[in-house]
Motif scaffolding. Structure first.
Motif, short mmCIF file in Angstrom:
data_model
loop_
_atom_site.label_atom_id
_atom_site.label_comp_id
_atom_site.label_asym_id
_atom_site.label_seq_id
_atom_site.Cartn_x
_atom_site.Cartn_y
_atom_site.Cartn_z
N ALA A 54 61.59 17.24 -7.09
CA ALA A 54 60.94 16.36 -6.10
C ALA A 54 59.94 15.41 -6.73
CB ALA A 54 60.26 17.21 -5.03
N ALA A 55 59.74 15.51 -8.05
CA ALA A 55 58.76 14.66 -8.73
C ALA A 55 59.31 13.26 -8.92
CB ALA A 55 58.37 15.28 -10.07
N SER A 56 59.58 12.59 -7.81
CA SER A 56 60.18 11.26 -7.82
C SER A 56 59.59 10.44 -6.68
CB SER A 56 61.71 11.37 -7.64
OG SER A 56 62.28 10.15 -7.26
N LYS A 109 58.77 8.21 -0.74
CA LYS A 109 59.25 7.06 0.05
C LYS A 109 60.00 7.52 1.29
CE LYS A 109 62.02 2.83 -0.33
NZ LYS A 109 62.85 1.99 -1.24
N ILE A 110 60.86 8.52 1.13
CA ILE A 110 61.65 9.03 2.26
C ILE A 110 60.80 9.93 3.17
CG2 ILE A 110 63.62 10.46 2.92
CD1 ILE A 110 64.38 7.72 1.79
N SER A 122 60.38 17.38 5.67
CA SER A 122 60.04 16.60 6.86
C SER A 122 60.40 17.33 8.15
CB SER A 122 60.76 15.24 6.82
OG SER A 122 60.38 14.50 5.69
N GLN A 123 61.56 17.98 8.15
CA GLN A 123 62.00 18.64 9.38
C GLN A 123 61.27 19.96 9.61
OE1 GLN A 123 66.33 18.57 9.53
NE2 GLN A 123 66.35 16.34 9.51
N LEU A 124 60.78 20.58 8.54
CA LEU A 124 59.90 21.74 8.71
C LEU A 124 58.59 21.29 9.35
CD1 LEU A 124 60.55 23.55 5.32
CD2 LEU A 124 60.83 24.61 7.59
N ALA A 183 64.66 14.75 -5.34
CA ALA A 183 64.25 13.43 -4.86
C ALA A 183 64.32 13.31 -3.34
CB ALA A 183 65.08 12.36 -5.56
N ALA A 184 65.09 12.32 -2.86
CA ALA A 184 65.12 12.03 -1.43
C ALA A 184 65.62 13.21 -0.60
CB ALA A 184 66.00 10.80 -1.17
N ASP A 185 66.62 13.94 -1.11
CA ASP A 185 67.16 15.03 -0.29
C ASP A 185 66.18 16.20 -0.20
OD1 ASP A 185 68.00 17.45 -2.03
OD2 ASP A 185 69.00 15.83 -3.08
#
Length: 383
Positions: free
Chosen positions: A246-248, A253-254, A229-231, A221-223
């Motif tokens: 990650a299917a959330s 959203k994050i 994002s940082q990549l 999920a969010a983590d």
């Protein structure tokens, strides 16, 4: 004479009450609805509202506890559910680490545990303890097979890996690497992060320096959005793959625009409007999605499906177990374990389940799809 009639009537009522109690199946539910993994536990707890209150002639009682995402509390509450409540089965706990910590107690109590967690380590390798555990999400190898296929079709020859420093991330690395290498894909970097980390820039720079064609993020999920994002911020231009964790909606959203184009192998329920009629589980998946959305005002993340599919497994197994023992007895719990293990061709919200003595997850590729993030939502890819 009148007193005798009263006594007989009261005896009849007592007998009926006793039979009613005997006909009640107790299902413990442990969901981390508070604490760091509440984003997993809340939808799991919500999904209990969709489970049946009666199966055949048996009433079902759900006894729900919140372990506050704390593995120590998971153990304490498991002992309470087994010792005081005398449950017939447990759905939970929410986290992979929490589930790993309680499975020995469930085995000692010879009570089936339906674990809605990501890591395959709760059921593999199979042993005398894990034979009491059933995992209600696809095993990592099923999803990894889809990831490797997606990489191969995109000409990926080298890959960097970054995963959570917990059983989920570790088991993913252990599962993915041999499958990737067999397909001719070389692992050129291997990094870890904690779900509590606020930055993984150092790990991202190491991954980019290895110049991989693609990077696989094993997060939840969010983590899972943070490394991605940082990549992106650090200038990585290759493919970034994600696991079913990650299917959330929390991932999108994050991550926002930074996770656009992410490649995720996950369940059909993440793309309910795009499920082809050819998929055998379409009806069940839509029933779960629509039922959850009607009750809670939002579409369910994958975590809710683990609880829902646990309920579907019990709907099948409980009537079979009741033929061999009464709820609340060891005969019933043992028969329930056997019935769960004997599940064949069961349609669930995440796919089709075929259990065996060696496979206590049972999901295959039917229900697994490759998705991307497009315009802020999951979208199915044909390949």
């Amino acid at each position: 004479m009148q007193i005798r009639k009263i006594v007989l009537a009261l005896s009849g009522l007592a007998l009926a009450a006793s039979m009613s109690v005997q006909a009640q199946v107790k299902i413990g539910v442990m969901a981390s609805s508070t604490g760091p993994i509440a984003f997993v536990g809340i939808p799991q707890k919500n999904a209990v509202a969709l489970l049946p209150k009666k199966i055949g002639d048996l009433n079902i009682e759900y006894i729900t506890f919140d372990d506050a995402s704390d593995p120590t509390q998971s153990v304490q509450l498991t002992k309470k559910l087994l010792g005081e409540e005398k449950i017939d089965a447990l759905i939970g706990p929410s986290g992979s680490g929490n589930a790993m910590g309680v499975l020995a107690f469930m085995a000692e109590g010879q009570t089936p545990m339906l674990a809605p967690v990501g890591t395959s380590a709760v059921v593999l390798p199979m042993d005398d303890k894990k034979r009491w555990v059933f995992k209600t999400h696809p095993n990592d190898d099923v999803i990894s097979e889809g990831v490797v296929a997606g990489m191969t079709k995109r000409g990926v020859k080298t890959v960097g890996f970054i995963g959570r420093a917990d059983p989920y991330g570790e088991n993913w690395y252990k599962t993915f690497v041999p499958m990737a290498e067999k397909a001719g894909i070389k692992i050129v970097a291997n990094e870890r992060y904690s779900q509590k980390d606020t930055s993984v820039v150092a790990q991202a720079l190491k991954l980019i320096a290895a110049k991989p064609d693609a990077i696989l993020v094993a997060g939840v999920a969010a983590d899972a959005a943070m490394p991605h994002s940082q990549l992106t911020d650090s200038g990585y231009k290759g493919h970034i793959f994600q696991t079913h964790g990650a299917a959330s909606s929390a991932f999108i959203k994050i991550g926002g625009k930074k996770v656009e184009g992410a490649l995720i192998v996950g369940p059909l329920l993440a793309v309910p409007d795009e499920i082809p009629d050819s998929f055998p589980t379409k009806k069940i998946t839509l029933e779960m999605v629509n039922g959850y959305e009607k009750q809670f005002g939002s579409r369910p993340p994958i975590f809710a499906a683990g609880t829902y599919d646990a309920g579907l497994l019990l709907i099948r197994a409980i009537p079979e177990a009741a033929k061999k023992g009464k709820p609340g007895t060891q005969e019933f719990r043992s028969a329930l374990r056997d019935a769960l293990e004997g599940t064949k061709e069961m349609l669930a919200s995440q796919g089709v389940i075929n259990m065996s003595a060696k496979d206590h997850s049972g999901f295959d590729h039917r229900g697994r799809v490759l998705m991307t993030v497009k315009d802020g939502k999951f979208s199915m890819l044909k390949d």
